[in-house]
Enzyme design. Structure first.
Site, PDB file in Angstrom:
ATOM      1  N   HIS A 198      81.746  33.584  54.761  1.00  0.00           N
ATOM      2  CA  HIS A 198      81.029  34.733  55.356  1.00  0.00           C
ATOM      3  C   HIS A 198      81.827  36.036  55.206  1.00  0.00           C
ATOM      4  O   HIS A 198      81.792  36.890  56.090  1.00  0.00           O
ATOM      5  CB  HIS A 198      80.717  34.494  56.838  1.00  0.00           C
ATOM      6  CG  HIS A 198      79.773  33.355  57.092  1.00  0.00           C
ATOM      7  ND1 HIS A 198      78.429  33.525  57.263  1.00  0.00           N
ATOM      8  CD2 HIS A 198      79.985  32.021  57.192  1.00  0.00           C
ATOM      9  CE1 HIS A 198      77.841  32.347  57.470  1.00  0.00           C
ATOM     10  NE2 HIS A 198      78.778  31.417  57.423  1.00  0.00           N
TER      11      HIS A 198
ATOM     12  N   ASN B 296      72.884  31.093  61.807  1.00  0.00           N
ATOM     13  CA  ASN B 296      72.497  31.351  60.421  1.00  0.00           C
ATOM     14  C   ASN B 296      71.014  31.682  60.359  1.00  0.00           C
ATOM     15  O   ASN B 296      70.306  31.538  61.359  1.00  0.00           O
ATOM     16  CB  ASN B 296      72.758  30.108  59.561  1.00  0.00           C
ATOM     17  CG  ASN B 296      74.201  30.024  59.077  1.00  0.00           C
ATOM     18  OD1 ASN B 296      74.951  30.990  59.125  1.00  0.00           O
ATOM     19  ND2 ASN B 296      74.580  28.859  58.597  1.00  0.00           N
TER      20      ASN B 296
END
Ligand code: HDE
Length: 790
Positions: free
Chosen positions: A162, A235
């Site tokens: 990420h 997510n």
């Protein structure tokens, strides 16, 4: 003594008023006597007995605390009252000013001169210090050395996953009190607002990688509640690749660039990922999601967010239910198509970052509703799947999603590094009322996030970075370590204590208490049998997609596996897909030019019968949005000799609806219409290619149409808009451009293409209205053919 929860700027108690300095010896004696009297108020550790036994565990007592007889007792030094411009006054009782709003650290340099980090004004910021104008630079130049040294150390390690992300501030507002379910602060009463900071990200790419990679998107929400920080680190897909934290490093090593040649960047289309995937059948459900359009969102603002794991809500009576968290965007769920994603990566690799930033700057604040799926443990036991398995959803048909609040992002950060880069999300940041389930992936995450911040942000004081500091007061006995920002007052850094009046004391039942879930089992490494059903929900997902979405999944598998160099891996993956859907497997096999292999062996020969076999909510089309076209980008192709009034009318109509309409010409400068005022081009065909727009308007006016017909870039613009299934408005006569591009205003089945509007008789206002509706429809996938004739 009541527990102080929030900052109060009221006058400190009399005992805390700075004392007038008195003569040294008697003051020291007085302090010793006061200290002794405070210590006497604690004849023993009153709560020690409660450390033992079940009753104590369920009813932790509040620690004893006593107000000190004088302010000197809790002070570090008797000299604290000797204030100056640097030391300021002694601390207010029970205050940690680090937990004040960010304005305490926001810096503005208006009207200020440059200084060094020591506050020394810099006379010359152009030249280093030299021995003579042509002489060598001197080591003595502390100004140069400070500047370069700081620069040399500007980078911090990027997130291991990420790394690429963008964030914004905003708030969460609760629609109704949920106190029957949870004591979590954000749900305490209807209308309550809790500040949030939300970071969206891709997973595999590095910090500078493209926004449009085919990937899961991170959707991490930090809620600064008045009970402390709650991080919901989710997510944009409701499940995950693996079932146990033990496999996370393997998954990430497989998807990241291969270690020998560091290829490819931000892409799963390579051998190591698919090698791993084809050997890990539990990944199959998640593969359906990442091969779907969800992996290439049109905007962060147009995707859902999910907490993924099952969590617990706990109310003040200690009762608990399971919960799954959903963020549903008001703008609807929309994606781009793969060919577009590839081209956007070249045209504007910051596409999502720019989109989020510009929408907020323009006042079009992105919004999501928070939905909860609430169910009991007893309900969960009856499900055909295990709610602790993060590769499974709870279908909405089984447990409906209850909307309980909304989140609005209405402020961009001031500084990318200080806020977006330094923000540290941790799944273990929960507040009273929120608790974990035993999902083995969540349990592993609860270790990993804090651990990673230690190396990424340089030590255990990362919570003091302004963006990470809670708005709830922080008081504890942790000490020292790298980059300590706070200056704790007094000599007490332990608990229990009597010398600090018992403070800070244990909160007891007012504090966070883990839900006392009964556990009795063997200690072992393994998974429950229900986790072994690897395919039922993958099939459910595939069956719940529209035909166009299914086509995209087939295309994505073909693309990814075509990039795989090892034929055995391709075949193994197709063998896995045979267990999902035969049609899917054979279409992928066809694309790869291979025959159908035997299906992979199933771990669970007879999976339990699923409750549902279709769940319409799993299709992106289930959430078309609120019909608004705010922030949608529309290109109006322009050229000399055009009908300026017609294009301008459409431009005005789109702008009135909040769309971003831009005139695109061959070159910058004025375009001369056949009549009326000149039109200034906003961008050129070169710098603003078609993939950056949601729709296009083709002008009327024969001379302009003739010019565009001879312009390859303009014709390519028209073709790509069509190929990418976007709405096209051809003003009077511009159907010649469509015809030259090989576009017919009918779908392959002969019916009219509602995304292709050709003006003939109607007025511009009617055309504009129809076009706005077409833009709200986003994409017209029925146009797609393989191969595309256009
Ligand atoms: Fe993460 N993940 N993760 N993850 N994750 C990180 O933490 C990890 C997982 C997610 O914007 C890291 O601060 C493990 C699931 C987001 O800053 C790291 C496991 C989900 C973000 C980490 C998972 C996520 C991260 C890297 C399996 C969806 C970005 C940097 C046990 C529910 C947060 C960091 C941000 C970031 C570990 C699985 C979402 C290394 C060990 C499942 C959105 O700690």
């Amino acid at each position: 003594m009541a527990i102080k929860r929030s900052s109060s700027k009221s006058t400190p108690p009399a005992s805390r008023q700075p004392k007038k300095p008195i003569s040294g010896a008697s003051r020291v004696a007085e302090k010793m006597a006061d200290t002794d009297s405070l210590a006497r108020a604690f004849p023993s550790n009153a709560i020690k007995a409660a450390e033992y036994g079940r009753n104590g565990a369920l009813n932790p007592p509040q620690g004893q605390s006593e107000e000190a007889p004088s302010n000197d007792v809790s002070a570090s030094t008797l000299a604290e009252a000797n204030s100056n411009d640097k030391t300021g006054n002694p601390a207010d009782a029970g205050e940690n000013p680090n937990n004040a709003p960010l304005e305490k650290v926001r810096v503005d340099s208006a009207g200020r001169a440059l200084t060094t980090n020591q506050g020394v004004a810099i006379a010359d910021n152009q030249n280093s210090l030299k021995a003579g104008l042509r002489g060598p630079t001197l080591l003595e130049d502390f100004i140069l050395r400070e500047k370069i040294t700081h620069f040399d150390h500007e980078r911090i390690p990027e997130r291991v996953v990420h790394a690429r992300g963008s964030a914004a501030h905003g708030y969460f507002e609760c629609h109704e009190a949920l106190t029957d379910l949870t004591m979590a602060a954000p749900f305490a009463e209807a209308g309550k607002r809790t500040p949030v900071f939300v970071r969206f990200s891709t997973v595999a790419g590095e910090r500078g990688s493209t926004d449009l990679a085919r990937d899961v998107r991170g959707f991490a929400v930090k809620l600064y509640t008045d009970q402390g920080n709650w991080d919901l680190v989710g997510n944009n897909m409701p499940i995950f690749f693996i079932q146990d934290a033990m496999k996370f490093p393997d998954l990430i090593h497989a998807v990241k660039p291969e270690p020998h040649n560091a290829l490819p960047q931000a892409a799963s289309a390579h051998d190591t990922f698919w090698d791993f995937a084809s050997l890990m059948p539990e990944i199959t459900h998640m593969l359906m999601w990442v091969m779907s359009d969800r992996a290439i969102p049109r905007s962060y603002r147009m995707m859902q967010g999910f907490g993924v794991h099952t969590f617990r809500l706990v109310n003040a009576q200690g009762e608990s239910v399971f919960v799954k968290f959903h963020w549903n965007p008001t703008a609807g769920t929309h994606s781009v198509v793969w060919d577009e994603a590839v081209k956007i990566s070249g045209a504007d690799s910051d596409f999502h970052r720019r989109d989020l930033w510009e929408a907020i700057e323009a006042g079009a604040y992105p919004e999501w509703e928070l939905g909860l799926q609430i169910f009991t443990e007893q309900q969960a036991e009856k499900f055909s799947f295990d709610v602790l398995d993060p590769t499974k959803i709870v279908p909405e048909e089984l447990v409906p999603v209850r909307t309980v609040g909304k989140m609005v992002l209405n402020r961009n950060p001031d500084n990318f590094f200080a806020e977006t880069e330094q923000v540290a999300f941790c799944t273990q940041h929960v507040v009273p009322g929120i608790d974990f389930s035993n999902d083995p992936l969540l349990q592993g995450r609860n270790f990993s996030y804090h651990d990673t911040q230690l190396s990424r942000l340089g030590g255990p004081n990362f919570h003091q970075l302004p963006i990470n500091a809670s708005i709830a007061q922080v008081h504890n006995n942790q000490r020292d370590a790298m980059h300590q920002q706070a200056i704790p007052r007094g000599r007490v850094a332990y608990e229990p204590n009597s010398l600090g009046g018992g403070c800070p004391f244990q909160a007891g039942k007012m504090g966070f208490m883990s839900f006392p879930e009964p556990l009795r089992d063997d200690k072992l490494r393994g998974k429950p049998e229900k986790f072994a059903d690897h395919y039922t929900q993958a099939t459910l997902f595939y069956n719940s997609q529209t035909p166009a979405e299914q086509n995209h999944i087939v295309d994505a598998f073909r693309f990814e596996l075509t990039k795989v160099q090892t034929p055995a891996i391709r075949a193994r993956m197709v063998a896995g897909l045979m267990n999902v859907d035969n049609g899917l497997a054979s279409r992928v096999a066809q694309g790869l030019g291979i025959g159908l292999p035997e299906p992979l062996p199933r771990v669970l020969a007879k999976p339990p019968k699923p409750e549902v076999t279709r769940s319409p909510a799993l299709s992106l089309t289930a959430r078309p949005g609120d019909g608004s076209i705010r922030t949608r980008c529309v290109a109006l192709l322009v050229a000399d000799g055009m009908d300026g009034a017609a294009s301008q009318a459409i431009h005005d109509a789109l702008t009135a609806q909040g769309a971003v309409a831009k005139y695109i010409a061959h070159r910058l400068g004025s375009v001369r219409p056949a009549a009326g005022e000149a039109i200034e081009a906003d961008a050129t065909l070169e710098t603003a290619p078609p993939v950056l727009f949601d729709a296009v308007v083709l002008p009327s006016g024969q001379a302009a149409i003739n010019a565009l017909l001879k312009n390859g870039a303009a014709m390519n613009f028209v073709k790509e808009q069509y190929q990418h299934c976007k709405p096209i408005l051809a003003l009077k006569g511009a159907n010649a451009l469509l015809a030259a591009a090989g576009i017919t205003p009918r779908w392959p089945d002969g019916s009219a293409d509602p995304g292709l509007l050709v003006v003939s008789g109607q007025d511009d206002a009617t055309a504009a209205k129809a076009f706005v509706k077409a833009i709200a429809g986003h994409r017209y996938f029925a146009r797609q053919m393989d191969p595309s004739p256009v």
